[in-house]
Design an enzyme around this catalytic site. Structure first.
Site, PDB file in Angstrom:
ATOM      1  N   CYS A 107      -4.457  -1.486  -1.977  1.00  0.00           N
ATOM      2  CA  CYS A 107      -4.728  -0.158  -2.170  1.00  0.00           C
ATOM      3  C   CYS A 107      -5.415  -0.071  -3.401  1.00  0.00           C
ATOM      4  O   CYS A 107      -5.377  -0.661  -4.550  1.00  0.00           O
ATOM      5  CB  CYS A 107      -3.199   0.372  -2.409  1.00  0.00           C
ATOM      6  N   ASN A 108      -6.742   0.777  -3.284  1.00  0.00           N
ATOM      7  CA  ASN A 108      -7.678   0.888  -4.399  1.00  0.00           C
ATOM      8  C   ASN A 108      -6.962   1.612  -5.445  1.00  0.00           C
ATOM      9  O   ASN A 108      -7.009   1.315  -6.820  1.00  0.00           O
ATOM     10  CB  ASN A 108      -9.028   1.696  -4.146  1.00  0.00           C
ATOM     11  N   GLU A 134      -2.384   8.072   8.639  1.00  0.00           N
ATOM     12  CA  GLU A 134      -1.052   8.249   8.392  1.00  0.00           C
ATOM     13  C   GLU A 134      -0.244   8.738   9.746  1.00  0.00           C
ATOM     14  O   GLU A 134       0.885   8.658  10.001  1.00  0.00           O
ATOM     15  CB  GLU A 134      -0.587   8.529   7.065  1.00  0.00           C
ATOM     16  N   TYR A 184      -0.680   8.289  -2.646  1.00  0.00           N
ATOM     17  CA  TYR A 184      -0.930   7.987  -4.010  1.00  0.00           C
ATOM     18  C   TYR A 184      -1.870   8.576  -4.690  1.00  0.00           C
ATOM     19  O   TYR A 184      -1.864   8.839  -5.915  1.00  0.00           O
ATOM     20  CB  TYR A 184      -0.982   6.314  -4.122  1.00  0.00           C
ATOM     21  N   GLY A 185      -3.013   9.156  -3.786  1.00  0.00           N
ATOM     22  CA  GLY A 185      -4.271   9.411  -4.451  1.00  0.00           C
ATOM     23  C   GLY A 185      -4.342  10.781  -5.089  1.00  0.00           C
ATOM     24  O   GLY A 185      -5.079  10.844  -5.982  1.00  0.00           O
ATOM     25  N   HIS A 236      -7.357   2.916   3.406  1.00  0.00           N
ATOM     26  CA  HIS A 236      -7.071   3.754   4.800  1.00  0.00           C
ATOM     27  C   HIS A 236      -8.424   4.061   5.711  1.00  0.00           C
ATOM     28  O   HIS A 236      -8.399   4.133   6.773  1.00  0.00           O
ATOM     29  CB  HIS A 236      -6.445   5.347   4.653  1.00  0.00           C
ATOM     30  N   ASP A 266       0.785  -1.148  -0.059  1.00  0.00           N
ATOM     31  CA  ASP A 266       0.106  -0.014  -0.044  1.00  0.00           C
ATOM     32  C   ASP A 266       1.048   1.153   0.020  1.00  0.00           C
ATOM     33  O   ASP A 266       1.873   0.920   0.134  1.00  0.00           O
ATOM     34  CB  ASP A 266      -0.886   0.025   1.300  1.00  0.00           C
ATOM     35  N   SER A 267       0.188   2.519  -0.200  1.00  0.00           N
ATOM     36  CA  SER A 267       0.946   3.665  -0.287  1.00  0.00           C
ATOM     37  C   SER A 267       1.624   4.010   1.298  1.00  0.00           C
ATOM     38  O   SER A 267       2.539   4.738   1.454  1.00  0.00           O
ATOM     39  CB  SER A 267       0.149   4.885  -0.610  1.00  0.00           C
ATOM     40  N   CYS A 319     -11.124   3.224   0.032  1.00  0.00           N
ATOM     41  CA  CYS A 319      -9.651   3.512   0.137  1.00  0.00           C
ATOM     42  C   CYS A 319      -9.290   2.684   1.399  1.00  0.00           C
ATOM     43  O   CYS A 319     -10.066   2.675   2.192  1.00  0.00           O
ATOM     44  CB  CYS A 319      -9.388   4.911   0.185  1.00  0.00           C
TER      45      CYS A 319
HETATM   46  N1  DGL Z   1      -4.802   3.340   0.589  1.00  0.00           N
HETATM   47  C1  DGL Z   1      -4.637   3.772  -0.898  1.00  0.00           C
HETATM   48  C2  DGL Z   1      -6.062   3.246  -1.450  1.00  0.00           C
HETATM   49  O1  DGL Z   1      -6.861   2.363  -1.160  1.00  0.00           O
HETATM   50  C3  DGL Z   1      -4.214   5.227  -1.203  1.00  0.00           C
HETATM   51  C4  DGL Z   1      -4.470   6.104  -0.076  1.00  0.00           C
HETATM   52  C5  DGL Z   1      -3.563   7.353  -0.804  1.00  0.00           C
HETATM   53  O2  DGL Z   1      -2.163   7.263  -0.548  1.00  0.00           O
HETATM   54  O3  DGL Z   1      -3.781   8.352  -1.320  1.00  0.00           O
HETATM   55  O4  DGL Z   1      -6.487   3.916  -2.417  1.00  0.00           O
END
Ligand code: DGL
Length: 255
Positions: free
Chosen positions: A69-70, A147, A38-39, A181, A6-7, A179
């Protein structure tokens, strides 16, 4: 060994389900904390990171990789599957289960900007929610809070109000936590939103899919954590988010 990436720490919400369903398996988790989030990144950057982290896990002996991670799934899973012969299990917003649950015909999708912009997301909506009203909302502050290990309090409630008020006003009765998170904020969301609201989190469905892969049983069911960020901070977050697992963590740099 099952590799999970994941990110950052969001994939812990999937890892805890995998651990609960497959306690005999060894798990290696990589959080790309130095590149988190990542988003809001370009697709090309998310893709390159996801490919490189997957190569690293394969070199470490992963038999299956879970893209927890989506955003990374939506951007990179097809390419990963075409490049490698091991199975990749990805995650995407639970549009299908939400469409089966809604009574009002309106669903809210909380996910990252990258996930919501992806072709894969649009085809999910076209396949499962064509007749529904689908309202999307990126929630970058949710990722920041998780985070930092902040799961409740005034600032969390303010962000919840900011991200959900127009979706509630549109009479949505199901919210997708799209997501990895966001499930860590589910208790805060449940406390803040009306009782009739239902939430969709795909973590345990992902773990069930992982359990259907043919996996060898290792002699020791080890758990390894690696981060591209600060390992001490990562261990602290492990202790808050998945206290049931050992939290020792190592720093690593992508070759
Ligand atoms: N946890 C990640 C997801 O499911 C990415 C969250 C991020 O890094 O912006 O998309």
């Amino acid at each position: 060994m099952i590799g999970i990436l994941d990110s950052g720490v969001g994939g812990f919400s999937v890892m805890r389900e995998i651990r609960a369903q497959l306690p005999e398996q060894s798990l290696t988790y990589i959080g790309d904390t130095a590149w988190c989030p990542y988003g809001n990144k370009e697709f090309s950057e998310i893709r390159d990171r996801t490919l490189a982290l997957s190569d690293f896990l394969i070199n470490k002996g992963a038999e299956t990789i879970v893209i927890a991670c989506n955003s990374a799934t939506i951007v990179a899973i097809e390419e990963l599957r075409s490049r490698h012969c091991i199975p990749f299990v990805g995650m995407e917003p639970g549009v299908k289960p939400a469409s089966e649950l809604t009574q009002t015909g309106t669903i809210g999708v909380l996910a990252t900007e990258a996930s919501l912009a992806g072709e894969k997301f649009h085809s999910l909506v076209a396949t499962h929610a064509q007749d529904l009203r689908v309202i999307t909302q990126p929630c970058p502050k949710f990722v920041e809070f998780v985070e930092r290990g902040i799961l409740e309090g005034d600032q969390v409630n303010q962000a919840i109000d900011e991200y959900t008020s127009s979706i509630l006003a549109a009479n949505a009765d199901v919210f997708i936590l799209g997501c990895s998170h966001y499930p860590f904020l589910r208790p805060a969301l449940e406390a803040r939103l009306p009782d009739h609201i239902q939430f969709i989190d795909t973590g345990s469905a992902i773990a069930r899919r992982v359990s259907r892969q043919s996996l060898s049983t290792p002699e020791q069911n080890e758990v390894d954590f690696l981060t591209t960020g600060d390992p001490k901070e990562f261990s602290r977050l492990c202790g808050i988010l998945i206290p049931e697992l050992p939290s020792a963590c190592q720093h690593f740099i992508l070759p």
